[in-house]
Design an enzyme around this catalytic site. Structure first.
Site, mmCIF file in Angstrom:
data_model
loop_
_atom_site.group_PDB
_atom_site.id
_atom_site.type_symbol
_atom_site.label_atom_id
_atom_site.label_comp_id
_atom_site.label_asym_id
_atom_site.label_seq_id
_atom_site.Cartn_x
_atom_site.Cartn_y
_atom_site.Cartn_z
ATOM 1 C CD GLU A 15 -5.973 -2.547 -5.917
ATOM 2 O OE1 GLU A 15 -5.238 -2.049 -5.171
ATOM 3 O OE2 GLU A 15 -5.829 -3.732 -6.524
ATOM 4 C CB ILE A 16 -12.577 0.200 -6.628
ATOM 5 C CG1 ILE A 16 -12.500 1.572 -7.682
ATOM 6 C CG2 ILE A 16 -13.988 0.349 -5.801
ATOM 7 C CD1 ILE A 16 -13.644 1.684 -8.832
ATOM 8 C CG PHE A 17 -9.234 -4.258 -3.454
ATOM 9 C CD1 PHE A 17 -8.191 -4.482 -4.354
ATOM 10 C CD2 PHE A 17 -9.681 -5.535 -2.425
ATOM 11 C CE1 PHE A 17 -7.171 -5.372 -4.031
ATOM 12 C CE2 PHE A 17 -8.502 -6.397 -2.303
ATOM 13 C CZ PHE A 17 -7.541 -6.324 -3.105
ATOM 14 C CE LYS B 130 -0.175 -7.213 10.588
ATOM 15 N NZ LYS B 130 -1.435 -7.328 10.472
ATOM 16 C CB CYS C 115 -3.873 -7.665 -6.343
ATOM 17 S SG CYS C 115 -3.505 -9.143 -6.094
ATOM 18 N N GLY D 289 -0.069 -6.293 -0.173
ATOM 19 C CA GLY D 289 -1.269 -5.606 0.338
ATOM 20 C C GLY D 289 -1.213 -4.251 -0.416
ATOM 21 C CD GLU E 224 0.471 -9.785 -5.184
ATOM 22 O OE1 GLU E 224 -0.364 -8.680 -5.751
ATOM 23 O OE2 GLU E 224 -0.255 -10.586 -4.400
ATOM 24 C CG LEU E 225 2.950 -3.828 -3.805
ATOM 25 C CD1 LEU E 225 3.572 -2.464 -4.027
ATOM 26 C CD2 LEU E 225 2.715 -4.055 -2.377
ATOM 27 N N GLY E 226 -1.049 -3.676 -5.454
ATOM 28 C CA GLY E 226 -2.289 -3.695 -6.215
ATOM 29 C C GLY E 226 -2.268 -3.616 -7.908
ATOM 30 C CB ALA F 36 -5.286 -9.133 7.163
ATOM 31 C CD GLU F 37 -5.146 -4.803 10.161
ATOM 32 O OE1 GLU F 37 -4.288 -5.664 9.865
ATOM 33 O OE2 GLU F 37 -5.341 -3.522 9.726
HETATM 34 P P1 ADP Z 1 -5.426 -3.318 2.687
HETATM 35 O O1 ADP Z 1 -5.656 -2.225 1.944
HETATM 36 O O2 ADP Z 1 -5.776 -4.660 1.747
HETATM 37 O O3 ADP Z 1 -5.934 -3.771 4.126
HETATM 38 P P2 ADP Z 1 -2.925 -3.013 3.784
HETATM 39 O O4 ADP Z 1 -1.635 -2.660 3.155
HETATM 40 O O5 ADP Z 1 -3.382 -1.896 4.770
HETATM 41 O O6 ADP Z 1 -3.683 -3.657 2.658
HETATM 42 O O7 ADP Z 1 -2.716 -4.252 4.695
HETATM 43 C C1 ADP Z 1 -1.985 -5.367 4.120
HETATM 44 C C2 ADP Z 1 -1.336 -6.032 5.389
HETATM 45 O O8 ADP Z 1 -0.231 -5.063 5.591
HETATM 46 C C3 ADP Z 1 -2.077 -6.259 6.495
HETATM 47 O O9 ADP Z 1 -1.477 -7.364 7.273
HETATM 48 C C4 ADP Z 1 -1.810 -4.846 7.538
HETATM 49 O O10 ADP Z 1 -1.919 -5.308 8.904
HETATM 50 C C5 ADP Z 1 -0.303 -4.645 7.100
HETATM 51 N N1 ADP Z 1 0.017 -3.465 7.407
HETATM 52 C C6 ADP Z 1 -0.564 -2.230 7.529
HETATM 53 N N2 ADP Z 1 0.099 -1.108 7.762
HETATM 54 C C7 ADP Z 1 1.347 -1.734 8.122
HETATM 55 C C8 ADP Z 1 2.666 -0.991 8.295
HETATM 56 N N3 ADP Z 1 2.752 0.215 8.731
HETATM 57 N N4 ADP Z 1 3.551 -1.767 8.514
HETATM 58 C C9 ADP Z 1 3.538 -3.165 8.270
HETATM 59 N N5 ADP Z 1 2.366 -3.683 8.145
HETATM 60 C C10 ADP Z 1 1.265 -3.120 7.734
#
Ligand code: ADP
Length: 490
Positions: free
Chosen positions: A393-395, A187, A296, A240, A262-264, A189-190
């Site tokens: 983290e401000i990004f 998936k 990140c 994310g 892999e996070l912030g 990112a939206e």
């Molecule tokens: P960012 O702050 O960088 O947008 P997110 O963690 O919100 O970080 O988003 C990173 C990815 O995680 C995106 O593909 C988003 O759609 C997905 N995501 C967000 N919420 C959920 C969730 N509850 N379960 C699974 N995936 C998620």
């Protein structure tokens, strides 16, 4: 800041908007659609299919069939590697379109997008080379037995990626997963659904059999959550936000899925007075402003030794004021827009907090233009460790300058964070460099350089910055299950 913000005209066709399941383009059964924007203008550039729970199930079933039945299941490892090499060649062949679409949808400068596309090809080739070198061991077991280990795929892997490096994050996840023989449901990112769909087309052209790679666009709380809950997904690999990772880890507990994160970060970038100042100023600038700080590993906590502090900040500010912020598709642009209205608002909120909590705004701190999501390169000086701008983290393109006096002090303060993704040190003193590298709690440490990340080097975080490693040989461990086979002899 030089130049004015221009709007980016689309120079590339959006070829795919549907779901990619079992090597076919399909409409959602119970899904929806989502609009996608050009962050340079804020305008909608397309609408893509968003997968619902039933669509996730369809993709998982396709991925499981591919995993358990030929040809993927029976393919020689070397041939799997060959497919990754084919895909790398196709990525290079379509580099222009991929890079243009990436810039259009994500706002990164065309130069950065081209660099990312090359990074994608490098990563796929690197893991293509690994495919037939993933070996078990023979074990000197007690008794008259032969024991050996096999490294087998984890299974169907759900991969959830963010918007800041849509193509590169895809490659970091596909490369090791496919080299090890897994099948993938991804998936994107939206905010950035488009380039992954082109990669799906190229994967089919490269020869990946049906069901090996599936792409589902959609929202995190719906499509992403359905993937995490699905009992037939064996592992979730996620990049994310740390808060999302916590939700995923809790949800994954029900099916005891493997997870890697892999996070912030809030990475310390430490400048000692004995550093080569020209390189250190340029390095500190690149550390925070690369991709508008939407990285990140951004060097957002800039520790500068007191002796050189005033000169350093002055030189950094001069460069920040000169930065060309504008249309990401213009090759002269140095910084494009932030990805979304939400990010723009978040960054400006932190600027407000910085001023309210008493930090000194040296330059920037404002939106550029009224169209698109541009933010001026921003420097806060006299920042205290406990201010929001030094902790969160401000990004975005916002750096906090924190003066310091000596090595022990700066190591302790650099580590005073919940994150631990990256750190850097600038000095000509080899002792100081290695001491810092050893003592800082971070997954990557750079000495006299920044943002040097390669397919060959393990990447990941200490503390809240993640679990597991991507890139390098280290990633293979997270995409294989270890099986012990014991044979009675004679
Ligand atoms: P960012 O702050 O960088 O947008 P997110 O963690 O919100 O970080 O988003 C990173 C990815 O995680 C995106 O593909 C988003 O759609 C997905 N995501 C967000 N919420 C959920 C969730 N509850 N379960 C699974 N995936 C998620």
């Amino acid at each position: 800041m030089a130049g004015k913000v221009a709007t980016a005209a689309p120079k590339v066709k959006i070829r795919h908007t549907r779901l990619f399941i079992d090597n076919e383009w399909v409409d959602p059964v119970d899904g929806d659609s989502l609009e996608t924007l050009n962050p340079a203008t804020g305008e909608v550039i397309g609408s893509v299919a968003a997968a619902g729970v039933k669509d996730v199930d369809r993709a998982v079933k396709a991925a499981r069939r591919a995993l358990e039945q030929g040809p993927w299941n029976t393919m020689d490892a070397a041939d799997r590697g060959r497919l990754l090499l084919n895909l790398a060649d196709l990525v290079e062949k379509h580099a222009h379109d991929l890079a243009t679409l990436e810039s259009l949808n994500c706002g990164k400068t065309i130069g950065d997008s081209k660099g990312d596309v090359q990074g994608v090809a490098n990563t796929l080739r690197y893991y293509g080379g690994w495919a037939d070198k993933i070996e078990g061991r023979t074990i000197p077991v007690r008794g008259n037995f032969l024991s050996y280990t096999l490294r087998q795929p984890v299974g169907v892997v759900g991969q959830i990626i963010p918007w800041n490096f849509p193509l590169l994050m895809l490659a970091w996840k596909w490369g090791p997963a496919l080299a090890c023989g897994n099948t993938v449901v991804m998936k994107p990112a939206e905010q950035t659904p488009l380039t992954a769909l082109v990669m799906a087309e190229l994967a089919a052209e490269a020869g990946f059999p049906r069901g090996v790679v599936n792409i589902l666009n959609g929202m995190g709380e719906t499509t992403g959550a359905a993937m995490v809950a699905h009992p037939e997904i064996d592992k979730i690999a996620f990049t994310g936000h740390v808060d999302t990772a916590k939700i995923i880890q809790k949800a994954a507990a029900d099916t005891l899925k493997r997870t890697t994160f892999e996070l912030g970060g809030k990475s310390p970038n430490v400048i000692f007075a004995d550093a080569d100042l020209d390189s250190a100023v340029a390095g500190a600038f690149h550390a925070i402003y690369f991709h508008g700080g939407q990285c990140c590993t951004a060097g957002s906590r800039l520790f500068v030794e007191a002796k050189i502090h005033d000169e350093f900040v002055e030189r950094l500010a001069e460069k920040a004021k000169e930065r060309k912020v504008g249309d990401p598709l213009d090759p002269a642009t140095e910084q494009g827009p932030q990805v979304s209205r939400e990010q723009l608002d978040k960054i400006l909120h932190y600027v407000e907090l910085g001023e309210k909590q008493g930090a000194r705004l040296i330059t920037g701190g404002e939106r550029v233009g009224s169209k698109g999501f541009y933010v001026a390169p921003t420097i806060f000086d006299k920042v205290k460790d406990d201010m929001a701008i030094a902790r969160d983290e401000i990004f975005g393109p916002v750096v906090s300058v924190l003066p310091f006096q000596g090595v022990d002090e700066v190591v302790e303060r650099a580590n005073r964070t919940q994150y631990g993704l990256a750190a850097a040190v600038w000095t000509r003193d080899i002792d100081k460099a290695h001491l810092f590298a050893r003592q800082v709690r971070a997954g990557t440490v750079w000495v006299n350089c920044y943002h040097v990340v390669d397919a060959t080097t393990p990447f990941g975080g200490f503390k809240l910055s993640g679990q597991g490693r991507e890139n390098g040989e280290a990633a293979l461990e997270h995409y294989t299950e270890l099986k012990t086979v014991t044979v009675k002899l004679g």
